[in-house]
Motif scaffolding. Structure first.
Motif, PDB file in Angstrom:
ATOM      1  N   GLY A 149       0.794  -1.230   0.000  1.00  0.00           N
ATOM      2  CA  GLY A 149       0.000   0.000   0.000  1.00  0.00           C
ATOM      3  C   GLY A 149       0.817   1.267   0.000  1.00  0.00           C
ATOM      4  N   GLY A 150       2.042   1.221  -0.485  1.00  0.00           N
ATOM      5  CA  GLY A 150       2.858   2.419  -0.542  1.00  0.00           C
ATOM      6  C   GLY A 150       3.612   2.736   0.730  1.00  0.00           C
ATOM      7  N   ALA A 151       3.555   1.867   1.730  1.00  0.00           N
ATOM      8  CA  ALA A 151       4.290   2.121   2.978  1.00  0.00           C
ATOM      9  C   ALA A 151       5.792   2.021   2.745  1.00  0.00           C
ATOM     10  CB  ALA A 151       3.855   1.118   4.045  1.00  0.00           C
ATOM     11  N   GLN A 152       6.551   2.856   3.448  1.00  0.00           N
ATOM     12  CA  GLN A 152       8.000   2.881   3.299  1.00  0.00           C
ATOM     13  C   GLN A 152       8.697   1.828   4.145  1.00  0.00           C
ATOM     14  OE1 GLN A 152       9.443   5.046   0.986  1.00  0.00           O
ATOM     15  NE2 GLN A 152       7.265   5.264   0.510  1.00  0.00           N
ATOM     16  N   VAL A 153       7.941   1.113   4.970  1.00  0.00           N
ATOM     17  CA  VAL A 153       8.491   0.066   5.828  1.00  0.00           C
ATOM     18  C   VAL A 153       7.724  -1.229   5.561  1.00  0.00           C
ATOM     19  CG1 VAL A 153       9.293   1.640   7.629  1.00  0.00           C
ATOM     20  CG2 VAL A 153       6.960   0.750   7.719  1.00  0.00           C
ATOM     21  N   SER A 154       8.324  -2.346   5.938  1.00  0.00           N
ATOM     22  CA  SER A 154       7.693  -3.657   5.754  1.00  0.00           C
ATOM     23  C   SER A 154       6.998  -4.035   7.058  1.00  0.00           C
ATOM     24  CB  SER A 154       8.739  -4.705   5.360  1.00  0.00           C
ATOM     25  OG  SER A 154       9.330  -4.386   4.126  1.00  0.00           O
ATOM     26  N   ARG A 155       5.688  -3.845   7.090  1.00  0.00           N
ATOM     27  CA  ARG A 155       4.936  -4.126   8.296  1.00  0.00           C
ATOM     28  C   ARG A 155       3.689  -4.974   8.015  1.00  0.00           C
ATOM     29  NH1 ARG A 155       2.966   1.725   8.059  1.00  0.00           N
ATOM     30  NH2 ARG A 155       4.560   2.209   9.601  1.00  0.00           N
ATOM     31  N   THR A 156       3.518  -5.473   6.801  1.00  0.00           N
ATOM     32  CA  THR A 156       2.309  -6.204   6.440  1.00  0.00           C
ATOM     33  C   THR A 156       2.524  -7.699   6.598  1.00  0.00           C
ATOM     34  OG1 THR A 156       1.710  -4.473   4.857  1.00  0.00           O
ATOM     35  CG2 THR A 156       0.608  -6.593   4.639  1.00  0.00           C
ATOM     36  N   PHE A 157       1.721  -8.325   7.450  1.00  0.00           N
ATOM     37  CA  PHE A 157       1.722  -9.772   7.622  1.00  0.00           C
ATOM     38  C   PHE A 157       0.633 -10.341   6.717  1.00  0.00           C
ATOM     39  CE2 PHE A 157       3.554  -7.920  11.315  1.00  0.00           C
ATOM     40  CZ  PHE A 157       4.498  -8.813  11.778  1.00  0.00           C
ATOM     41  N   TYR A 158       0.919 -11.438   6.046  1.00  0.00           N
ATOM     42  CA  TYR A 158       0.002 -11.901   5.008  1.00  0.00           C
ATOM     43  C   TYR A 158      -0.026 -13.431   4.974  1.00  0.00           C
ATOM     44  CZ  TYR A 158       4.378 -12.526   2.449  1.00  0.00           C
ATOM     45  OH  TYR A 158       5.648 -12.907   2.080  1.00  0.00           O
ATOM     46  N   ALA A 159      -1.087 -13.962   4.378  1.00  0.00           N
ATOM     47  CA  ALA A 159      -1.225 -15.393   4.135  1.00  0.00           C
ATOM     48  C   ALA A 159      -1.581 -15.559   2.658  1.00  0.00           C
ATOM     49  CB  ALA A 159      -2.294 -16.008   5.031  1.00  0.00           C
ATOM     50  N   ARG A 160      -0.537 -15.588   1.821  1.00  0.00           N
ATOM     51  CA  ARG A 160      -0.703 -15.626   0.363  1.00  0.00           C
ATOM     52  C   ARG A 160      -1.647 -14.505  -0.064  1.00  0.00           C
ATOM     53  NH1 ARG A 160      -2.018 -21.606  -1.451  1.00  0.00           N
ATOM     54  NH2 ARG A 160      -1.867 -20.571  -3.475  1.00  0.00           N
ATOM     55  N   GLY A 161      -2.639 -14.846  -0.872  1.00  0.00           N
ATOM     56  CA  GLY A 161      -3.647 -13.855  -1.256  1.00  0.00           C
ATOM     57  C   GLY A 161      -4.965 -14.098  -0.569  1.00  0.00           C
ATOM     58  N   GLN A 162      -4.895 -14.765   0.606  1.00  0.00           N
ATOM     59  CA  GLN A 162      -6.120 -15.167   1.300  1.00  0.00           C
ATOM     60  C   GLN A 162      -6.134 -14.696   2.743  1.00  0.00           C
ATOM     61  OE1 GLN A 162      -6.038 -19.415   1.086  1.00  0.00           O
ATOM     62  NE2 GLN A 162      -5.620 -19.477  -1.103  1.00  0.00           N
ATOM     63  N   THR A 163      -5.503 -13.564   3.020  1.00  0.00           N
ATOM     64  CA  THR A 163      -5.333 -13.144   4.412  1.00  0.00           C
ATOM     65  C   THR A 163      -6.669 -12.999   5.131  1.00  0.00           C
ATOM     66  OG1 THR A 163      -3.359 -11.931   3.730  1.00  0.00           O
ATOM     67  CG2 THR A 163      -4.249 -11.449   5.916  1.00  0.00           C
ATOM     68  N   GLY A 164      -7.627 -12.315   4.504  1.00  0.00           N
ATOM     69  CA  GLY A 164      -8.917 -12.109   5.159  1.00  0.00           C
ATOM     70  C   GLY A 164      -9.627 -13.412   5.463  1.00  0.00           C
ATOM     71  N   GLN A 165      -9.624 -14.323   4.514  1.00  0.00           N
ATOM     72  CA  GLN A 165     -10.294 -15.604   4.726  1.00  0.00           C
ATOM     73  C   GLN A 165      -9.614 -16.419   5.817  1.00  0.00           C
ATOM     74  OE1 GLN A 165     -10.497 -18.077   1.258  1.00  0.00           O
ATOM     75  NE2 GLN A 165     -12.079 -19.393   2.113  1.00  0.00           N
ATOM     76  N   GLN A 166      -8.289 -16.422   5.831  1.00  0.00           N
ATOM     77  CA  GLN A 166      -7.573 -17.176   6.853  1.00  0.00           C
ATOM     78  C   GLN A 166      -7.788 -16.574   8.245  1.00  0.00           C
ATOM     79  OE1 GLN A 166      -6.216 -20.056   6.268  1.00  0.00           O
ATOM     80  NE2 GLN A 166      -6.627 -19.887   4.082  1.00  0.00           N
ATOM     81  N   LEU A 167      -7.879 -15.256   8.329  1.00  0.00           N
ATOM     82  CA  LEU A 167      -8.174 -14.623   9.612  1.00  0.00           C
ATOM     83  C   LEU A 167      -9.555 -15.042  10.108  1.00  0.00           C
ATOM     84  CD1 LEU A 167      -6.810 -11.015   8.971  1.00  0.00           C
ATOM     85  CD2 LEU A 167      -5.836 -12.716  10.514  1.00  0.00           C
ATOM     86  N   LEU A 168     -10.525 -15.077   9.196  1.00  0.00           N
ATOM     87  CA  LEU A 168     -11.865 -15.489   9.571  1.00  0.00           C
ATOM     88  C   LEU A 168     -11.898 -16.937  10.036  1.00  0.00           C
ATOM     89  CD1 LEU A 168     -13.932 -13.803   6.719  1.00  0.00           C
ATOM     90  CD2 LEU A 168     -14.096 -13.310   9.148  1.00  0.00           C
TER      91      LEU A 168
END
Length: 271
Positions: A149-168
């Motif tokens: 998202g344009g952030a200058q630091v690496s702070r995004t934790f992710y689960a492939r392209g399914q982050t929202g579904q995996q969180l749910l």
């Protein structure tokens, strides 16, 4: 003229929520099972809160509009979830996440709440991992980060392209565990019609069963008469009911003796 009261605690922005949490009264662990919490919604926040509060010992009733707990829009969150853990040692911090969030929102956010969001972001990642969310990891086993998202630091934790579904899925499996244990009672196909506010405090909710159409009021109401009027407040539902004598009550200087009403009764009876 409507006066908006944010209820934000006083003090410096980096200390106000910590000071507020310290000043709040704690509930004895033995008394938590005496309280019932009404949770409206079963998305990421509702499911996680219901599971967490149930594990703490509270009785939780969770209401959702759908046939089963779900949250449609959260599945669309594919990029990841941000937290100021600074794993990459690239200058990230709670204040930087707070600043970026306020700036990214065109300075329309309530700054005290955004700072609180940045504070608890670190703990949210740990909670998600404990709930079983399979975040991406580096070869060494630590959680992976990426700039998003344009952030200058690496702070995004992710689960492939399914982050929202995996969180749910992580939140739901923990809530289902508590449902099986008996700490959470689920009410699907139920919509909330109104919030009951008494003396400026939320005291209960009005719901409607989407199958039968039955309207019900939730919240254990304890009432006593004072000068010909009734005063109500929500209290622990397991406390024994007592009938006040004619001389008892607030007007006589003695502590009020509540009369317990039914925890679920029809809307006309409440009005």
């Amino acid at each position: 003229m409507i006066e908006l009261e944010s209820k934000v605690p006083a003090g410096p922005i980096e200390l106000k929520w910590d000071k507020h949490r310290f000043e709040m009264k704690l509930v004895n662990p033995a008394n938590k099972r005496k309280y019932t919490i009404l949770m409206v919604g079963s998305g990421l926040g509702g499911a996680s809160a219901a599971a967490s509060l149930s594990e703490l010992g509270y009785n939780v009733k969770c209401f959702c509009f759908q046939d089963s707990p779900r949250r449609a829009h959260s599945i669309a969150a594919q990029g990841g979830i941000n937290a100021a853990k600074n794993y990459r040692n690239d200058g990230d911090s709670i204040y930087r996440l707070f600043y970026d969030t306020v700036k990214g929102g065109d300075f329309r956010s309530r700054e005290a709440n955004v700072y609180r969001l940045a504070q608890i972001s670190v703990e949210i990642i740990d909670q998600c991992v404990a709930q079983g969310v399979p975040f991406a990891r580096e070869y060494g086993g630590v959680l992976a980060n990426r700039s998003f998202g344009g952030a200058q630091v690496s702070r995004t934790f992710y689960a492939r392209g399914q982050t929202g579904q995996q969180l749910l899925l992580g939140a739901y499996q923990q809530m289902e565990k508590e449902i099986a244990r008996g700490g959470v009672t689920m009410y699907p196909r139920t919509e909330m019609l109104d919030l009951i506010v008494i003396d400026g405090y939320a005291r209960g909710i009005v719901t409607r069963d989407m199958v039968t159409g039955q309207v019900a009021t939730w919240g254990t109401l304890w009432c006593w008469a004072r000068a010909g009027t009734a005063t109500c407040s929500i209290c622990p539902p397991t406390r024994k009911a007592r009938t006040p004598p004619p001389s008892g009550g607030p007007t006589s200087g003695e502590p009020p003796l509540p009369i317990r009403a039914s925890p679920r009764f029809t809307l006309p009876a409440f009005r």
